[in-house]
Design a protein around this motif. Structure first.
Motif, PDB file in Angstrom:
ATOM      1  N   UNK A   1       0.927  -1.209   0.054  1.00 45.00           N
ATOM      2  CA  UNK A   1      -0.106   0.068   0.116  1.00 45.00           C
ATOM      3  C   UNK A   1       0.764   1.344   0.030  1.00 45.00           C
ATOM      4  N   UNK A   2       2.110   1.084   0.445  1.00 41.98           N
ATOM      5  CA  UNK A   2       3.058   2.246   0.514  1.00 41.98           C
ATOM      6  C   UNK A   2       3.320   2.757  -0.991  1.00 41.98           C
ATOM      7  N   UNK A   3       3.277   1.941  -2.050  1.00 40.36           N
ATOM      8  CA  UNK A   3       3.541   2.130  -3.296  1.00 40.36           C
ATOM      9  C   UNK A   3       2.288   2.959  -3.626  1.00 40.36           C
ATOM     10  N   UNK A   4       1.154   2.393  -3.487  1.00 37.22           N
ATOM     11  CA  UNK A   4      -0.102   2.993  -4.299  1.00 37.22           C
ATOM     12  C   UNK A   4      -1.258   2.429  -3.474  1.00 37.22           C
ATOM     13  N   UNK A   5      -2.408   3.260  -3.126  1.00 34.59           N
ATOM     14  CA  UNK A   5      -3.520   2.531  -2.894  1.00 34.59           C
ATOM     15  C   UNK A   5      -4.129   1.506  -3.622  1.00 34.59           C
ATOM     16  N   UNK A   6      -4.932   0.282  -3.176  1.00 37.37           N
ATOM     17  CA  UNK A   6      -4.932  -0.760  -3.871  1.00 37.37           C
ATOM     18  C   UNK A   6      -6.086  -1.226  -3.182  1.00 37.37           C
ATOM     19  N   UNK A   7      -6.911  -2.239  -3.816  1.00 34.44           N
ATOM     20  CA  UNK A   7      -7.944  -3.198  -3.370  1.00 34.44           C
ATOM     21  C   UNK A   7      -7.324  -4.601  -2.954  1.00 34.44           C
ATOM     22  N   UNK A   8      -8.266  -5.271  -2.001  1.00 35.59           N
ATOM     23  CA  UNK A   8      -7.481  -6.659  -1.616  1.00 35.59           C
ATOM     24  C   UNK A   8      -7.231  -7.400  -2.635  1.00 35.59           C
TER      25      UNK A   8
ATOM     26  N   UNK B   1     -10.805  -0.050  -2.017  1.00 32.70           N
ATOM     27  CA  UNK B   1      -9.385   0.410  -2.137  1.00 32.70           C
ATOM     28  C   UNK B   1      -8.969   0.944  -0.624  1.00 32.70           C
ATOM     29  N   UNK B   2      -7.761   0.469  -0.367  1.00 31.47           N
ATOM     30  CA  UNK B   2      -7.179   0.709   0.968  1.00 31.47           C
ATOM     31  C   UNK B   2      -5.956   1.856   0.800  1.00 31.47           C
ATOM     32  N   UNK B   3      -5.996   2.690   1.444  1.00 25.09           N
ATOM     33  CA  UNK B   3      -5.002   3.908   1.491  1.00 25.09           C
ATOM     34  C   UNK B   3      -4.251   3.831   2.814  1.00 25.09           C
ATOM     35  N   UNK B   4      -2.974   3.768   2.643  1.00 21.17           N
ATOM     36  CA  UNK B   4      -2.075   3.864   3.985  1.00 21.17           C
ATOM     37  C   UNK B   4      -2.222   5.294   4.707  1.00 21.17           C
ATOM     38  N   UNK B   5      -2.550   5.300   6.049  1.00 21.60           N
ATOM     39  CA  UNK B   5      -2.382   6.574   6.884  1.00 21.60           C
ATOM     40  C   UNK B   5      -1.080   6.914   7.204  1.00 21.60           C
ATOM     41  N   UNK B   6      -0.883   7.969   7.687  1.00 23.50           N
ATOM     42  CA  UNK B   6       0.486   8.376   8.108  1.00 23.50           C
ATOM     43  C   UNK B   6       0.979   7.362   9.291  1.00 23.50           C
TER      44      UNK B   6
ATOM     45  N   UNK C   1     -14.879   2.725  -1.093  1.00 22.24           N
ATOM     46  CA  UNK C   1     -15.198   1.954  -2.295  1.00 22.24           C
ATOM     47  C   UNK C   1     -15.169   2.834  -3.489  1.00 22.24           C
ATOM     48  N   UNK C   2     -14.543   2.101  -4.595  1.00 19.38           N
ATOM     49  CA  UNK C   2     -14.307   2.850  -5.592  1.00 19.38           C
ATOM     50  C   UNK C   2     -14.465   1.712  -6.728  1.00 19.38           C
ATOM     51  N   UNK C   3     -14.484   2.261  -8.239  1.00 16.27           N
ATOM     52  CA  UNK C   3     -14.387   1.239  -9.132  1.00 16.27           C
ATOM     53  C   UNK C   3     -13.153   1.206  -9.657  1.00 16.27           C
ATOM     54  N   UNK C   4     -12.661   0.115 -10.251  1.00 11.38           N
ATOM     55  CA  UNK C   4     -11.434  -0.568 -10.717  1.00 11.38           C
ATOM     56  C   UNK C   4     -11.486   0.106 -12.264  1.00 11.38           C
TER      57      UNK C   4
END
Lengths: 109, 109
Positions: free
Chosen positions: B20-27, B77-82, B66-69
């Motif tokens: 996830x540190x590279x980019x937000x992504x889904x499972x 989609x999961x995004x890393x928090x600080x 939730x987003x569209x691929x």
DNA sequence: TTCTATGCATAGACGTTCTATGCTATGGGC
DNA sequence: GCCCATAGCATAGAACGTCTATGCATAGAA
């Protein structure tokens, strides 16, 4: 909360096999050896150690006999069997492969 | 029997955080990425993946939406928090320390 | 329309490790 | 003589992470 293990799960059997590959040893001594060689980073709790030793016996990777220590105490000495030596090789290469794979994932910036 | 895991226990969260540190992504994408980058050595089963993602959310290390691929499917989609980024650093250094300690034990012939 | 790949999620089994406990005995210091 | 730290073995039960199995839904290709 956050209970970080003193040991990397799944590596204990390998560490014990490696320790026994040097020389037969009793449980207490094995734990000491791993702790000392790792500069106190790895600590093998008794509740992990003895079940692990039972596993090794059950798998035929080690055999045990009661003897006296140098300090005049009775202790159960574990010796690696040929099968155990072979198993050590297997676990070492699987471990290396795993670590290499993890590094590939981690290094990909 | 002998059920060798496709994954080194305890490393999954770190691998996900790194991904996830590279980019937000889904499972699904996370699992694919880890599998691909590791040359198919590491396989993240869904039964391991989703509980792990729940852990990350619960700890506040990631957030989800939730987003569209690109292929027109709804996905989370999961995004890393600080905090997650910080946690990644912690886990990386703990991992390195562990591996170094294990190597010390193993290399001591 | 059927199948494959994509996508999320949970329940329950399983194995390993940790915490806690209990027991025995040696040797040193008081 | 007694206490205590250390050495030594072992188990029960909790906690935790992973895996198997299951269920559901949908897009696009065949």
């Amino acid at each position: 909360m956050a209970n970080k293990p003193e040991l990397m799960p799944g590596t204990l059997d390998m560490l014990i096999l490696k320790t026994l590959a040097r020389a037969p040893l009793h449980g207490y001594g094995i734990a000491q050896a791993i702790k000392r060689l790792s500069d106190d980073v790895l600590t093998v709790e008794e509740g992990s150690l003895y079940p692990a030793l039972q596993r090794l016996l059950l798998q035929g990777w080690a055999k045990a006999e009661w003897r006296m220590t140098e300090t005049n105490r009775r202790a159960r000495f574990y010796t690696l069997t040929p099968a155990g030596r072979k198993q050590l090789g297997v676990e070492l290469s699987e471990f290396d492969q795993m670590i290499a794979a993890i590094h590939r994932v981690l290094q990909n910036a």
